[in-house]
Design an enzyme around this catalytic site. Structure first.
Site, PDB file in Angstrom:
ATOM      1  N   LYS A  67       0.813  -1.230   0.000  1.00  0.00           N
ATOM      2  CA  LYS A  67       0.000   0.000   0.000  1.00  0.00           C
ATOM      3  C   LYS A  67       0.843   1.275   0.000  1.00  0.00           C
ATOM      4  O   LYS A  67       0.469   2.263  -0.618  1.00  0.00           O
ATOM      5  CB  LYS A  67      -0.967  -0.002   1.186  1.00  0.00           C
ATOM      6  CG  LYS A  67      -2.071  -1.041   1.024  1.00  0.00           C
ATOM      7  CD  LYS A  67      -3.065  -1.017   2.157  1.00  0.00           C
ATOM      8  CE  LYS A  67      -4.061  -2.158   1.975  1.00  0.00           C
ATOM      9  NZ  LYS A  67      -5.086  -2.189   3.015  1.00  0.00           N
ATOM     10  N   ASP A 103      -9.936   2.374   2.410  1.00  0.00           N
ATOM     11  CA  ASP A 103      -9.933   1.564   3.639  1.00  0.00           C
ATOM     12  C   ASP A 103     -10.634   2.279   4.798  1.00  0.00           C
ATOM     13  O   ASP A 103     -11.458   1.684   5.499  1.00  0.00           O
ATOM     14  CB  ASP A 103      -8.493   1.248   4.068  1.00  0.00           C
ATOM     15  CG  ASP A 103      -7.890   0.123   3.244  1.00  0.00           C
ATOM     16  OD1 ASP A 103      -8.647  -0.710   2.710  1.00  0.00           O
ATOM     17  OD2 ASP A 103      -6.646   0.073   3.155  1.00  0.00           O
TER      18      ASP A 103
END
Ligand code: ATR
Length: 281
Positions: A67, A103
């Site tokens: 990420k 997220d």
């Protein structure tokens, strides 16, 4: 009509639920798309993305451990990806990849809509300051939490995370060793990777009151030690990350396809497959 190509990149990625989730969402709209899981090592991640783009890839999700690397590879970033310093959603644009991070919004949606929690004015303890933690903090602040305390085994990373947020009145870092002095919290978020190594965290009971919700960002076996602690400590609710997973996927899906899928049947299907453990509610 060409079938559009999507993928999730991770390492390991074999057990990723994202292909199942995205195919189920696509089915809701009769969309034809291909969504595969691509294993890429940290060293091979950038090249694997290039290969995917050259083969017609138009969108990708990014999971552990890529990420932060994905953030560094983007030609353009959404505001929330910029604040997080981490990217979980890539969209092909003429200049390269555009990065977003769904997220945090996925977590907030799971907590507020599925669990009916009101985050406004709440005190939140965040355990961990790695990629997973970075992804969710902007959304927690945006949801109106009053106080966010970040503790991390390596203190300098908690300091960096809070500095990056730039909200010293609301988001502060404290030493892991000082957790006993922090009082109690309405929400405790485990964003450490300790469970991936089968390790339980040593956490004081004083963090919990009768209204505390505990959430682990992972699911399945990895979430067991923290959720077991939360129940033993008397938390009102102990939640794993399966709901967040489905919600962040829905937000990526909406970004790519302009349609908001119904997450509930997909969430229920995953629970029934016994992929994750009971949530304690
Ligand atoms: P992720 O992308 O899952 O966040 P990461 O960036 O490697 O993975 O971050 C892992 C996080 O879990 C870090 O905050 C790490 O603490 P350190 O910064 O001190 O390494 C935390 N962590 C991992 N194992 C831990 C353990 N046994 N106890 C406490 N924290 C742990």
């Amino acid at each position: 009509m060409d079938t559009k190509r999507y993928a999730v990149f991770g390492h390991p990625v074999k057990h990723s639920l994202s292909p199942f989730i995205h195919r189920e969402f696509a089915r809701q709209f009769g969309l034809s798309l291909s969504y595969e899981a691509i294993d890429a090592t940290p060293e091979g991640f950038a090249a694997a993305l290039d290969t995917f783009a050259a083969a017609g890839g138009v969108g990708a999700n990014v999971t552990l451990p890529h990420k932060q690397a994905a953030y560094g590879l983007c030609a353009r970033l959404s505001a929330r990806a910029q604040r997080a310093g981490a990217v979980n959603t890539l969209t092909r644009i003429p200049e390269g990849w555009e990065g977003d991070n769904t997220d945090g919004a996925g977590l907030v949606r799971d907590l507020t809509e599925r669990r009916r929690l009101d985050l406004r004015g709440r005190s939140v303890l965040l355990l961990g300051a790695g990629g997973a933690a970075r992804g969710i903090v902007p959304a927690l602040l945006d949801a109106g939490v009053l106080r966010l305390v970040v503790v991390n085994r390596t203190p300098v990373k908690a300091d960096e995370l809070c500095d990056r947020l730039g909200e010293p009145d609301r988001a502060t870092s404290r030493y892991w060793e000082d957790m006993r002095e922090l009082g109690d919290f309405e929400l405790i978020v485990n964003a450490t990777s300790a469970g991936r190594d089968g390790q339980a965290l040593d956490l004081p009971l004083s963090l919990v009151n009768s209204l505390t919700t505990a959430v682990d960002l992972s699911y399945g076996e990895v979430a067991i030690p923290f959720l077991a602690w939360a129940r033993a400590a008397g938390c009102r609710l102990a939640v794993d990350g399966l709901g967040m997973l489905v919600e962040q996927a829905a937000l990526s899906f909406a970004h790519w396809h302009g349609k908001r899928p119904d997450t509930e049947p997909v969430y229920q299907a995953l629970r029934e497959r016994d992929v994750a453990l009971a949530t304690g509610d």
